[in-house]
Design a protein around this motif. Structure first.
Motif, short mmCIF file in Angstrom:
data_model
loop_
_atom_site.label_atom_id
_atom_site.label_comp_id
_atom_site.label_asym_id
_atom_site.label_seq_id
_atom_site.Cartn_x
_atom_site.Cartn_y
_atom_site.Cartn_z
N MET A 60 0.83 -1.19 0.00
CA MET A 60 0.00 0.00 0.00
C MET A 60 0.86 1.24 0.00
O MET A 60 1.88 1.30 0.68
N ASP A 61 0.43 2.20 -0.72
CA ASP A 61 1.12 3.48 -0.82
C ASP A 61 0.76 4.36 0.38
O ASP A 61 -0.42 4.69 0.56
N PRO A 62 1.73 4.75 1.21
CA PRO A 62 1.43 5.59 2.38
C PRO A 62 0.72 6.90 2.02
O PRO A 62 -0.12 7.37 2.78
N ASP A 63 1.03 7.44 0.87
CA ASP A 63 0.36 8.68 0.45
C ASP A 63 -1.13 8.45 0.23
O ASP A 63 -1.96 9.30 0.56
N GLN A 64 -1.48 7.30 -0.33
CA GLN A 64 -2.89 6.99 -0.56
C GLN A 64 -3.61 6.77 0.77
O GLN A 64 -4.76 7.19 0.94
N LEU A 65 -2.94 6.14 1.72
CA LEU A 65 -3.55 5.96 3.05
C LEU A 65 -3.79 7.31 3.71
O LEU A 65 -4.85 7.53 4.31
N GLN A 66 -2.84 8.22 3.59
CA GLN A 66 -3.01 9.56 4.16
C GLN A 66 -4.18 10.28 3.51
O GLN A 66 -4.94 10.98 4.17
N ARG A 67 -4.35 10.06 2.23
CA ARG A 67 -5.44 10.73 1.51
C ARG A 67 -6.81 10.24 1.99
O ARG A 67 -7.79 10.97 1.91
N LEU A 68 -6.88 9.01 2.50
CA LEU A 68 -8.15 8.49 3.01
C LEU A 68 -8.68 9.33 4.17
O LEU A 68 -9.88 9.39 4.39
N PRO A 104 -3.58 6.45 13.58
CA PRO A 104 -2.41 7.34 13.68
C PRO A 104 -2.40 8.42 12.59
O PRO A 104 -2.00 9.56 12.85
N LEU A 105 -2.89 8.09 11.40
CA LEU A 105 -2.97 9.07 10.33
C LEU A 105 -4.04 10.11 10.63
O LEU A 105 -3.87 11.29 10.34
N ARG A 106 -5.14 9.66 11.22
CA ARG A 106 -6.20 10.58 11.61
C ARG A 106 -5.67 11.56 12.65
O ARG A 106 -5.93 12.76 12.57
N ALA A 107 -4.94 11.05 13.62
CA ALA A 107 -4.39 11.90 14.67
C ALA A 107 -3.41 12.91 14.08
O ALA A 107 -3.41 14.08 14.46
N ALA A 108 -2.58 12.46 13.17
CA ALA A 108 -1.60 13.36 12.53
C ALA A 108 -2.29 14.44 11.71
O ALA A 108 -1.78 15.55 11.58
N ALA A 109 -3.48 14.13 11.20
CA ALA A 109 -4.24 15.10 10.41
C ALA A 109 -5.10 16.00 11.29
O ALA A 109 -5.82 16.86 10.81
N GLY A 110 -5.04 15.77 12.62
CA GLY A 110 -5.81 16.58 13.55
C GLY A 110 -7.27 16.18 13.65
O GLY A 110 -8.11 16.97 14.08
N LEU A 111 -7.58 14.94 13.29
CA LEU A 111 -8.95 14.44 13.38
C LEU A 111 -9.07 13.55 14.61
O LEU A 111 -8.14 12.89 15.02
N GLY A 112 -10.25 13.52 15.16
CA GLY A 112 -10.51 12.64 16.30
C GLY A 112 -10.72 11.22 15.81
O GLY A 112 -10.67 10.93 14.62
N PRO A 113 -10.99 10.31 16.76
CA PRO A 113 -11.26 8.92 16.36
C PRO A 113 -12.52 8.84 15.52
O PRO A 113 -13.41 9.68 15.61
N ARG A 114 -12.59 7.83 14.72
CA ARG A 114 -13.75 7.62 13.83
C ARG A 114 -15.00 7.41 14.66
O ARG A 114 -15.01 6.63 15.60
N ALA A 115 -16.05 8.10 14.27
CA ALA A 115 -17.33 7.93 14.95
C ALA A 115 -17.91 6.56 14.59
O ALA A 115 -17.89 6.16 13.43
N GLN A 116 -18.41 5.87 15.59
CA GLN A 116 -19.05 4.56 15.35
C GLN A 116 -20.48 4.79 14.92
O GLN A 116 -21.20 5.56 15.52
N GLU A 117 -20.90 4.10 13.88
CA GLU A 117 -22.29 4.24 13.39
C GLU A 117 -23.05 3.00 13.67
O GLU A 117 -22.59 1.95 13.74
#
Length: 79
Positions: free
Chosen positions: A1-9, A66-79
């Motif tokens: 997997m391309d790390p850049d693509q994971l970051q883009r997610l 970890p990518l979410r945290a680095a992007a300044g996002l909180g944990p994923r909301a559970q639906e």
């Protein structure tokens, strides 16, 4: 997997549809499954949706935290 693509997610938002404006990593599994059944769109957004479907389908979404945290996002909301 391309790390850049994971970051883009965790940075690219859905450009249209019911979940317009939501980051790709936060799209619900049933929406990703629908695309898998009916066909992913062409181009970059389709590749990202397919990648996120694969991650979600295999229960690996927590690997994006970890990518979410680095992007300044909180944990994923559970639906």
């Amino acid at each position: 997997m391309d790390p850049d693509q994971l970051q883009r997610l965790v940075t690219v938002t859905m450009p249209y549809g019911k979940y317009q404006g939501r980051i790709i990593a936060d799209l619900p599994g049933n929406y990703l499954n629908w695309f898998a059944r009916t066909g992913f769109p062409r181009g970059d957004i389709g590749r990202l949706l397919a990648l996120m479907h694969e991650i979600d389908h295999n229960g690996l979404s927590e690997l994006l935290e970890p990518l979410r945290a680095a992007a300044g996002l909180g944990p994923r909301a559970q639906e």
